[in-house]
Design a protein around this motif. Structure first.
Motif, PDB file in Angstrom:
ATOM      1  N   ILE A 111       7.039  15.484  -6.599  1.00 18.34           N
ATOM      2  CA  ILE A 111       6.488  15.942  -7.757  1.00 18.34           C
ATOM      3  C   ILE A 111       6.247  14.781  -8.848  1.00 18.34           C
ATOM      4  O   ILE A 111       5.095  14.700  -9.512  1.00 18.34           O
ATOM      5  CB  ILE A 111       6.986  17.198  -8.380  1.00 18.34           C
ATOM      6  CG1 ILE A 111       7.180  18.246  -7.469  1.00 18.34           C
ATOM      7  CG2 ILE A 111       6.509  17.855  -9.759  1.00 18.34           C
ATOM      8  CD1 ILE A 111       7.956  19.463  -7.658  1.00 18.34           C
ATOM      9  N   TYR A 112       7.426  14.274  -8.973  1.00 16.71           N
ATOM     10  CA  TYR A 112       7.568  13.144 -10.097  1.00 16.71           C
ATOM     11  C   TYR A 112       6.401  12.145  -9.927  1.00 16.71           C
ATOM     12  O   TYR A 112       5.568  11.729 -10.909  1.00 16.71           O
ATOM     13  CB  TYR A 112       8.943  12.463  -9.998  1.00 16.71           C
ATOM     14  CG  TYR A 112       9.073  11.361 -11.003  1.00 16.71           C
ATOM     15  CD1 TYR A 112       9.867  11.550 -11.919  1.00 16.71           C
ATOM     16  CD2 TYR A 112       8.529   9.908 -10.509  1.00 16.71           C
ATOM     17  CE1 TYR A 112      10.313  10.554 -12.755  1.00 16.71           C
ATOM     18  CE2 TYR A 112       8.931   8.966 -11.498  1.00 16.71           C
ATOM     19  CZ  TYR A 112       9.686   9.406 -12.808  1.00 16.71           C
ATOM     20  OH  TYR A 112       9.760   8.352 -13.479  1.00 16.71           O
ATOM     21  N   ASP A 113       6.340  11.922  -8.884  1.00 16.75           N
ATOM     22  CA  ASP A 113       5.044  10.822  -8.418  1.00 16.75           C
ATOM     23  C   ASP A 113       3.838  11.173  -8.703  1.00 16.75           C
ATOM     24  O   ASP A 113       2.956  10.364  -8.796  1.00 16.75           O
ATOM     25  CB  ASP A 113       5.585  10.082  -6.923  1.00 16.75           C
ATOM     26  CG  ASP A 113       6.548   9.147  -6.970  1.00 16.75           C
ATOM     27  OD1 ASP A 113       7.201   8.973  -8.042  1.00 16.75           O
ATOM     28  OD2 ASP A 113       6.894   8.415  -5.616  1.00 16.75           O
ATOM     29  N   GLN A 114       3.531  12.578  -7.994  1.00 13.41           N
ATOM     30  CA  GLN A 114       2.181  13.128  -8.440  1.00 13.41           C
ATOM     31  C   GLN A 114       1.846  13.149  -9.940  1.00 13.41           C
ATOM     32  O   GLN A 114       0.757  12.965 -10.143  1.00 13.41           O
ATOM     33  CB  GLN A 114       2.172  14.440  -7.824  1.00 13.41           C
ATOM     34  CG  GLN A 114       2.234  14.403  -6.114  1.00 13.41           C
ATOM     35  CD  GLN A 114       1.817  13.092  -5.673  1.00 13.41           C
ATOM     36  OE1 GLN A 114       1.061  12.543  -5.428  1.00 13.41           O
ATOM     37  NE2 GLN A 114       3.025  12.562  -4.794  1.00 13.41           N
ATOM     38  N   LEU A 183       2.211   2.348  -9.381  1.00 13.50           N
ATOM     39  CA  LEU A 183       1.754   3.192  -8.542  1.00 13.50           C
ATOM     40  C   LEU A 183       1.442   2.484  -7.290  1.00 13.50           C
ATOM     41  O   LEU A 183       1.153   1.398  -7.031  1.00 13.50           O
ATOM     42  CB  LEU A 183       0.545   3.821  -9.048  1.00 13.50           C
ATOM     43  CG  LEU A 183       0.778   4.166 -10.411  1.00 13.50           C
ATOM     44  CD1 LEU A 183      -0.833   5.127 -10.745  1.00 13.50           C
ATOM     45  CD2 LEU A 183       1.869   5.354 -10.610  1.00 13.50           C
ATOM     46  N   GLY A 184       1.694   3.486  -6.249  1.00 13.65           N
ATOM     47  CA  GLY A 184       1.211   3.086  -4.861  1.00 13.65           C
ATOM     48  C   GLY A 184       0.561   4.133  -4.117  1.00 13.65           C
ATOM     49  O   GLY A 184       0.340   5.339  -4.856  1.00 13.65           O
ATOM     50  N   GLU A 188      -1.691   9.165   1.722  1.00 12.05           N
ATOM     51  CA  GLU A 188      -2.283  10.653   1.313  1.00 12.05           C
ATOM     52  C   GLU A 188      -1.902  10.930   0.038  1.00 12.05           C
ATOM     53  O   GLU A 188      -2.812  11.449  -0.873  1.00 12.05           O
ATOM     54  CB  GLU A 188      -1.612  11.559   2.194  1.00 12.05           C
ATOM     55  CG  GLU A 188      -2.127  13.075   2.255  1.00 12.05           C
ATOM     56  CD  GLU A 188      -1.557  13.719   3.285  1.00 12.05           C
ATOM     57  OE1 GLU A 188      -1.957  14.991   3.501  1.00 12.05           O
ATOM     58  OE2 GLU A 188      -0.682  13.430   4.028  1.00 12.05           O
ATOM     59  N   TYR A 189      -0.648  10.539  -0.415  1.00 13.79           N
ATOM     60  CA  TYR A 189      -0.156  10.770  -1.764  1.00 13.79           C
ATOM     61  C   TYR A 189       0.303   9.710  -2.736  1.00 13.79           C
ATOM     62  O   TYR A 189       0.376   8.478  -2.066  1.00 13.79           O
ATOM     63  CB  TYR A 189       0.945  11.770  -1.698  1.00 13.79           C
ATOM     64  CG  TYR A 189       0.821  13.096  -1.121  1.00 13.79           C
ATOM     65  CD1 TYR A 189      -0.368  13.987  -1.816  1.00 13.79           C
ATOM     66  CD2 TYR A 189       1.173  13.298   0.101  1.00 13.79           C
ATOM     67  CE1 TYR A 189      -0.660  15.124  -1.056  1.00 13.79           C
ATOM     68  CE2 TYR A 189       0.916  14.741   0.704  1.00 13.79           C
ATOM     69  CZ  TYR A 189      -0.022  15.547   0.398  1.00 13.79           C
ATOM     70  OH  TYR A 189      -0.270  16.815   0.677  1.00 13.79           O
ATOM     71  N   THR A 190       0.392   9.813  -4.270  1.00 10.71           N
ATOM     72  CA  THR A 190       0.645   8.792  -4.963  1.00 10.71           C
ATOM     73  C   THR A 190       2.193   8.633  -4.633  1.00 10.71           C
ATOM     74  O   THR A 190       3.012   9.734  -4.568  1.00 10.71           O
ATOM     75  CB  THR A 190       0.338   9.216  -6.351  1.00 10.71           C
ATOM     76  OG1 THR A 190      -0.792   9.513  -6.505  1.00 10.71           O
ATOM     77  CG2 THR A 190       0.599   8.105  -7.440  1.00 10.71           C
ATOM     78  N   THR A 191       2.501   7.384  -4.746  1.00  9.45           N
ATOM     79  CA  THR A 191       4.014   7.115  -4.747  1.00  9.45           C
ATOM     80  C   THR A 191       4.203   6.073  -5.883  1.00  9.45           C
ATOM     81  O   THR A 191       3.344   5.594  -6.572  1.00  9.45           O
ATOM     82  CB  THR A 191       4.163   6.200  -3.489  1.00  9.45           C
ATOM     83  OG1 THR A 191       3.495   5.068  -3.362  1.00  9.45           O
ATOM     84  CG2 THR A 191       4.034   7.148  -2.502  1.00  9.45           C
ATOM     85  N   THR A 192       5.656   5.850  -6.215  1.00 10.75           N
ATOM     86  CA  THR A 192       5.614   4.881  -7.248  1.00 10.75           C
ATOM     87  C   THR A 192       6.676   4.064  -6.863  1.00 10.75           C
ATOM     88  O   THR A 192       7.695   4.194  -5.915  1.00 10.75           O
ATOM     89  CB  THR A 192       6.342   5.838  -8.794  1.00 10.75           C
ATOM     90  OG1 THR A 192       7.602   6.323  -8.582  1.00 10.75           O
ATOM     91  CG2 THR A 192       5.175   6.574  -9.503  1.00 10.75           C
TER      92      THR A 192
END
Ligand code: ADP
Ligand code: ASP
Ligand code: MG
Length: 417
Positions: A111-114, A183-184, A188-192
């Protein structure tokens, strides 16, 4: 190709953003990729928002309002009300609200990364629009289309092969490119990449593009021999070797993110740390040189540490098997170890509880081990120490642990209240 990185402090106000434009105009705007962090302290503000969202507390609206107000003030200080960037920013806030509304996951790190990355998306959208407004042509890139990682949310590992291939293929190196730090994307989803990870983003682009240099623009002259917020008399380090910079970052010097240097060293790409206020100053150069110039003691402070001394309940020695059990648990609970000291029957570690998991670690181990812990202690590391330097740190409180080797002295201090 040059890589520039502007951190939160360099885009903390409308005047600061104008100054970024001044720096770019002064330094030239071609063949440049600019990595930008969230504005001011916005990542902390997003962390408050995320906490409130996950806990379902009333602070959520207040936290969201603080973030919106900050960016509205920023826009008002840079643009006229009818400009298109207002729509873009409104759209980003709509997307943020949408993410919160549709989320069904309970994984805090996911959730944090999104959510946290909206800080960087807003920041780069605003800076890019401002540059366009004043006639500086630039290309806004969504870094998530370039930096590919695993799914270790909040501390994602870069897939170098894939990332390098995409960056080499897609970045137009003749232009001025503006993109997000930190960010990365895992496909599929955003990562940090971890807090303060924008420096690392700059290092990743530099490596993949075989850049000529990286410049980190700061509100200080360059890398100093200590944090000026903690120490009074600090000195500028003019030259630092890659090895020394890695050591300093490893021990916690917050001025450069620890993972940044290694990719640069591999390709011998110099890193400059310069003042965004005074463009005449040379700042600090990190490159293939020896040690540091001038050679003065360097102080690194890490607050909010936990010192845990672990001994076996059956009085067995703290050797291979016991130590490996403790280490496995430290790894499992993602506790970062900053210092290790062991004797026959006790094993002490100075830990950073980044993910609030120390209590679980403690409860897990307490049936087999006696654990004595001191919370809220400070770890001081002095590179190139001398007697005077050690004395000055000892005066700060009670030294619980002292560890000295050729280049480095470390003291864990319970500070005077
Ligand atoms: P950024 O906006 O680039 O992320 P930070 O605020 O994280 O910048 O870092 C800049 C601040 O780091 C400086 O204002 C300074 O107070 C602090 N700092 C800590 N240690 C050092 C050091 N060794 N040299 C220079 N600055 C340091
Ligand atoms: N905005 C992120 C942070 O504050 C990344 C960075 O600034 O380097 O941690
Ligand atoms: Mg920072």
């Amino acid at each position: 190709m040059r890589i520039f990185k502007f951190g939160g402090a360099s885009v903390k106000s409308p005047d600061a953003v104008k100054n970024v434009a001044r720096v770019l105009q002064h330094e030239g705007t071609e063949n440049t990729l600019v990595v930008i962090s969230a504005m001011g302290k916005m990542t902390n503000a997003f962390e408050r928002l995320i906490r409130a969202y996950v806990d379902g507390t009333d602070d959520l609206q207040e936290a969201l309002k603080a973030i919106k107000d900050f960016h509205t003030n920023m826009l008002d200080g840079l643009f006229d009300k009818n400009e298109e960037v207002y729509t873009k920013v409104t759209y980003l806030f709509g997307e943020l609200a949408g993410r919160m509304a549709i989320n069904t996951s309970e994984d805090y790190n996911y959730i944090y990364d999104q959510l946290v990355g909206f800080g960087e998306l807003l920041s780069t959208t605003i800076v890019s629009a401002y540059l366009t407004k004043i006639g500086v042509t630039n290309q806004w890139l969504d870094v998530r289309d370039y930096i590919k990682t695993d799914s270790n949310y909040r501390d994602a590992k870069v897939n170098w092969e894939l990332t390098e291939a995409i960056i080499q293929q897609k970045v137009d190196v003749s232009k001025l490119n503006i993109t997000q730090g930190f960010l990365g994307n895992n496909g599929e989803y955003t990562t940090t990449l971890g807090r303060e990870g924008s420096d690392y983003t700059a290092g990743i682009f530099a490596y993949c593009l075989n850049a000529d240099s990286v410049t980190i623009w700061k509100d200080v002259q360059g890398v100093l021999n200590a944090d000026p917020r903690v120490f009074d008399a600090t000195e500028l380090l003019q030259k630092i070797s890659y090895t020394e910079a890695i050591e300093m970052a490893f021990y916690g010097a917050s001025v450069i993110h620890p993972k940044t240097i290694q990719p640069l060293e591999q390709k011998q790409i110099p890193l400059f740390v310069r003042s965004f206020d005074n463009l005449e100053l040379e700042g600090t150069a990190v490159s293939k040189t020896q040690g540091i110039t001038p050679e003065v003691p360097c102080y690194i402070v890490k607050k909010n540490q936990i010192l845990a001394s672990v001994s076996a309940k059956d009085f067995s020695f703290m050797v291979e098997d016991n130590i490996s059990t403790v280490f496995k648990k430290l790894h499992e609970y993602k506790l970062k170890v900053n210092l290790i000291q062991n004797s026959a029957i006790s094993f002490s570690v100075c830990i950073e509880d980044k993910f609030n998991s120390f209590d679980n670690f403690y409860n897990d181990l307490k049936s087999s081990f006696n654990i004595k812990c001191y919370k809220d202690v400070t770890l001081y590391t002095i590179r190139h120490f001398d007697d005077e330097a050690i004395k000055s740190i000892r005066s700060k409180g009670r030294a619980i642990i002292r560890q000295i080797n050729t280049e480095t002295a470390q003291l864990v201090i319970q500070e005077n209240a």
